[in-house]
Design a protein around this motif. Structure first.
Motif, PDB file in Angstrom:
ATOM      1  N   GLU A  74       0.844  -1.192   0.000  1.00  7.92           N
ATOM      2  CA  GLU A  74       0.000   0.000   0.000  1.00  7.92           C
ATOM      3  C   GLU A  74       0.878   1.241   0.000  1.00  7.92           C
ATOM      4  O   GLU A  74       1.614   1.489   0.947  1.00  7.92           O
ATOM      5  N   ILE A  75       0.780   1.980  -1.084  1.00  9.55           N
ATOM      6  CA  ILE A  75       1.492   3.250  -1.153  1.00  9.55           C
ATOM      7  C   ILE A  75       0.509   4.309  -0.669  1.00  9.55           C
ATOM      8  O   ILE A  75      -0.410   4.693  -1.381  1.00  9.55           O
ATOM      9  N   ASP A  76       0.693   4.726   0.570  1.00 17.69           N
ATOM     10  CA  ASP A  76      -0.208   5.690   1.197  1.00 17.69           C
ATOM     11  C   ASP A  76       0.281   7.104   0.880  1.00 17.69           C
ATOM     12  O   ASP A  76       1.294   7.557   1.413  1.00 17.69           O
ATOM     13  N   ASP A  82       3.079  13.479   4.578  1.00 16.92           N
ATOM     14  CA  ASP A  82       3.434  13.834   5.955  1.00 16.92           C
ATOM     15  C   ASP A  82       4.944  13.837   6.183  1.00 16.92           C
ATOM     16  O   ASP A  82       5.422  14.436   7.140  1.00 16.92           O
ATOM     17  N   MET A  83       5.687  13.174   5.317  1.00 19.01           N
ATOM     18  CA  MET A  83       7.133  13.072   5.500  1.00 19.01           C
ATOM     19  C   MET A  83       7.805  14.403   5.176  1.00 19.01           C
ATOM     20  O   MET A  83       7.359  15.134   4.292  1.00 19.01           O
ATOM     21  N   PRO A  84       8.892  14.705   5.897  1.00 16.24           N
ATOM     22  CA  PRO A  84       9.522  16.022   5.766  1.00 16.24           C
ATOM     23  C   PRO A  84      10.276  16.265   4.459  1.00 16.24           C
ATOM     24  O   PRO A  84      10.428  17.416   4.050  1.00 16.24           O
ATOM     25  N   SER A  85      10.767  15.222   3.800  1.00 16.17           N
ATOM     26  CA  SER A  85      11.591  15.466   2.612  1.00 16.17           C
ATOM     27  C   SER A  85      11.348  14.421   1.534  1.00 16.17           C
ATOM     28  O   SER A  85      10.827  13.334   1.804  1.00 16.17           O
ATOM     29  N   ASP A  86      11.756  14.766   0.316  1.00 15.97           N
ATOM     30  CA  ASP A  86      11.649  13.828  -0.800  1.00 15.97           C
ATOM     31  C   ASP A  86      12.530  12.600  -0.577  1.00 15.97           C
ATOM     32  O   ASP A  86      12.188  11.504  -1.010  1.00 15.97           O
ATOM     33  N   GLY A  87      13.655  12.784   0.091  1.00 14.37           N
ATOM     34  CA  GLY A  87      14.538  11.655   0.388  1.00 14.37           C
ATOM     35  C   GLY A  87      13.842  10.620   1.262  1.00 14.37           C
ATOM     36  O   GLY A  87      13.953   9.414   1.025  1.00 14.37           O
ATOM     37  N   SER A  91      12.774   6.841   0.082  1.00 13.54           N
ATOM     38  CA  SER A  91      13.190   5.672   0.869  1.00 13.54           C
ATOM     39  C   SER A  91      11.992   4.809   1.236  1.00 13.54           C
ATOM     40  O   SER A  91      12.068   3.578   1.172  1.00 13.54           O
ATOM     41  N   ARG A  92      10.895   5.445   1.614  1.00 11.82           N
ATOM     42  CA  ARG A  92       9.693   4.699   2.001  1.00 11.82           C
ATOM     43  C   ARG A  92       9.131   3.914   0.809  1.00 11.82           C
ATOM     44  O   ARG A  92       8.779   2.744   0.935  1.00 11.82           O
ATOM     45  N   VAL A  93       9.056   4.540  -0.358  1.00 17.62           N
ATOM     46  CA  VAL A  93       8.510   3.864  -1.537  1.00 17.62           C
ATOM     47  C   VAL A  93       9.427   2.719  -1.952  1.00 17.62           C
ATOM     48  O   VAL A  93       8.966   1.620  -2.260  1.00 17.62           O
ATOM     49  N   LYS A  94      10.744   2.948  -1.927  1.00 14.36           N
ATOM     50  CA  LYS A  94      11.690   1.883  -2.285  1.00 14.36           C
ATOM     51  C   LYS A  94      11.599   0.719  -1.299  1.00 14.36           C
ATOM     52  O   LYS A  94      11.740  -0.439  -1.672  1.00 14.36           O
ATOM     53  N   GLU A  95      11.355   1.040  -0.034  1.00 15.21           N
ATOM     54  CA  GLU A  95      11.177   0.010   0.986  1.00 15.21           C
ATOM     55  C   GLU A  95       9.945  -0.848   0.666  1.00 15.21           C
ATOM     56  O   GLU A  95       9.961  -2.066   0.829  1.00 15.21           O
ATOM     57  N   LEU A  96       8.869  -0.212   0.187  1.00 12.60           N
ATOM     58  CA  LEU A  96       7.651  -0.944  -0.172  1.00 12.60           C
ATOM     59  C   LEU A  96       7.854  -1.821  -1.408  1.00 12.60           C
ATOM     60  O   LEU A  96       7.232  -2.864  -1.550  1.00 12.60           O
ATOM     61  N   LEU A  97       8.757  -1.375  -2.303  1.00 16.04           N
ATOM     62  CA  LEU A  97       8.985  -2.086  -3.562  1.00 16.04           C
ATOM     63  C   LEU A  97      10.215  -2.988  -3.509  1.00 16.04           C
ATOM     64  O   LEU A  97      10.775  -3.334  -4.547  1.00 16.04           O
ATOM     65  N   VAL A  98      10.632  -3.392  -2.337  1.00 15.53           N
ATOM     66  CA  VAL A  98      11.866  -4.140  -2.160  1.00 15.53           C
ATOM     67  C   VAL A  98      11.862  -5.471  -2.918  1.00 15.53           C
ATOM     68  O   VAL A  98      12.914  -5.928  -3.369  1.00 15.53           O
ATOM     69  N   ASP A  99      10.706  -6.082  -3.094  1.00 16.59           N
ATOM     70  CA  ASP A  99      10.666  -7.377  -3.783  1.00 16.59           C
ATOM     71  C   ASP A  99      10.447  -7.258  -5.291  1.00 16.59           C
ATOM     72  O   ASP A  99      10.288  -8.268  -5.973  1.00 16.59           O
ATOM     73  N   CYS A 100      10.480  -6.046  -5.818  1.00 12.76           N
ATOM     74  CA  CYS A 100      10.326  -5.841  -7.264  1.00 12.76           C
ATOM     75  C   CYS A 100      11.677  -6.057  -7.945  1.00 12.76           C
ATOM     76  O   CYS A 100      12.683  -5.479  -7.539  1.00 12.76           O
ATOM     77  N   TYR A 101      11.678  -6.904  -8.966  1.00 12.06           N
ATOM     78  CA  TYR A 101      12.951  -7.233  -9.626  1.00 12.06           C
ATOM     79  C   TYR A 101      13.340  -6.227 -10.708  1.00 12.06           C
ATOM     80  O   TYR A 101      14.471  -6.202 -11.136  1.00 12.06           O
ATOM     81  N   PHE A 107      10.071   5.099 -11.464  1.00 14.49           N
ATOM     82  CA  PHE A 107       8.745   5.142 -10.848  1.00 14.49           C
ATOM     83  C   PHE A 107       8.748   6.039  -9.623  1.00 14.49           C
ATOM     84  O   PHE A 107       7.858   6.876  -9.447  1.00 14.49           O
ATOM     85  N   VAL A 108       9.742   5.886  -8.774  1.00  8.60           N
ATOM     86  CA  VAL A 108       9.815   6.671  -7.539  1.00  8.60           C
ATOM     87  C   VAL A 108       9.935   8.156  -7.870  1.00  8.60           C
ATOM     88  O   VAL A 108       9.230   8.996  -7.290  1.00  8.60           O
ATOM     89  N   THR A 109      10.783   8.500  -8.824  1.00 10.78           N
ATOM     90  CA  THR A 109      10.961   9.902  -9.219  1.00 10.78           C
ATOM     91  C   THR A 109       9.661  10.478  -9.763  1.00 10.78           C
ATOM     92  O   THR A 109       9.258  11.590  -9.393  1.00 10.78           O
ATOM     93  N   ALA A 110       8.994   9.732 -10.634  1.00  9.44           N
ATOM     94  CA  ALA A 110       7.738  10.205 -11.221  1.00  9.44           C
ATOM     95  C   ALA A 110       6.658  10.347 -10.156  1.00  9.44           C
ATOM     96  O   ALA A 110       5.879  11.309 -10.167  1.00  9.44           O
ATOM     97  N   LEU A 111       6.611   9.410  -9.221  1.00 10.35           N
ATOM     98  CA  LEU A 111       5.624   9.480  -8.142  1.00 10.35           C
ATOM     99  C   LEU A 111       5.845  10.723  -7.290  1.00 10.35           C
ATOM    100  O   LEU A 111       4.900  11.445  -6.962  1.00 10.35           O
ATOM    101  N   LEU A 112       7.084  10.983  -6.938  1.00  4.38           N
ATOM    102  CA  LEU A 112       7.383  12.169  -6.122  1.00  4.38           C
ATOM    103  C   LEU A 112       7.030  13.448  -6.869  1.00  4.38           C
ATOM    104  O   LEU A 112       6.549  14.414  -6.267  1.00  4.38           O
ATOM    105  N   ASP A 113       7.252  13.470  -8.185  1.00  3.55           N
ATOM    106  CA  ASP A 113       6.861  14.637  -8.981  1.00  3.55           C
ATOM    107  C   ASP A 113       5.349  14.821  -8.972  1.00  3.55           C
ATOM    108  O   ASP A 113       4.853  15.938  -8.896  1.00  3.55           O
ATOM    109  N   LYS A 114       4.621  13.722  -9.056  1.00  2.00           N
ATOM    110  CA  LYS A 114       3.161  13.797  -9.119  1.00  2.00           C
ATOM    111  C   LYS A 114       2.542  14.217  -7.786  1.00  2.00           C
ATOM    112  O   LYS A 114       1.523  14.903  -7.773  1.00  2.00           O
ATOM    113  N   ILE A 115       3.130  13.801  -6.666  1.00  3.53           N
ATOM    114  CA  ILE A 115       2.517  14.172  -5.382  1.00  3.53           C
ATOM    115  C   ILE A 115       2.951  15.553  -4.900  1.00  3.53           C
ATOM    116  O   ILE A 115       2.334  16.097  -3.993  1.00  3.53           O
TER     117      ILE A 115
END
Length: 127
Positions: A74-76, A82-87, A91-101, A107-115
């Motif tokens: 779940e990408i909330d 609520d997090m203070p920085s893009d870093g 890190s949180r999104v990459k942690e959620l996607l740890v099992d993606c090969y 994806f992470v960069t585009a998501l951060l741009d969109k939010i």
């Protein structure tokens, strides 16, 4: 109001409403906004829905599967906002996607741009 059915109802049934005699409508009925759109900004809800659809599309590509087969994650967006920085968000999104090969950096960069610039949807206060 009385319901009257159309005489040519052989193929489709239709119901027509007639105002009973002696009662006249002085003002047209007022259309009320739905509860959700009153409590939240409709434009912000549309942005959030578009973002969620985009995330699902991206995850199906990353995991190379159908939407139903995406691993339970779940990408909330509110949590990310609520997090203070893009870093921290990255890190949180990459942690959620740890099992993606597949590589997830794009994806992470585009998501951060969109939010960026989105508002957190807080639970509305009851009146």
């Amino acid at each position: 109001m009385a319901a009257v059915t159309s005489p040519e109802s052989s193929t489709q049934s239709r119901v027509y409403f007639q105002t009973p005699p002696g009662t006249e409508e002085t003002e047209p009925p007022v259309r009320k906004q739905g509860r959700v759109t009153v409590k939240y900004d409709r434009k912000e809800l549309r942005k959030r829905l578009n973002l969620e659809e985009w995330i699902i599309d991206q995850l199906t590509d990353l995991y190379d599967c159908e939407e139903e087969a995406i691993p339970e994650l779940e990408i909330d967006v509110d949590e990310l906002l609520d997090m203070p920085s893009d870093g921290d968000r990255a890190s949180r999104v990459k942690e959620l996607l740890v099992d993606c090969y597949k590589p997830t950096d794009d994806f992470v960069t585009a998501l951060l741009d969109k939010i960026r610039g989105m508002q957190k949807l807080s639970t509305p206060q009851k009146k």
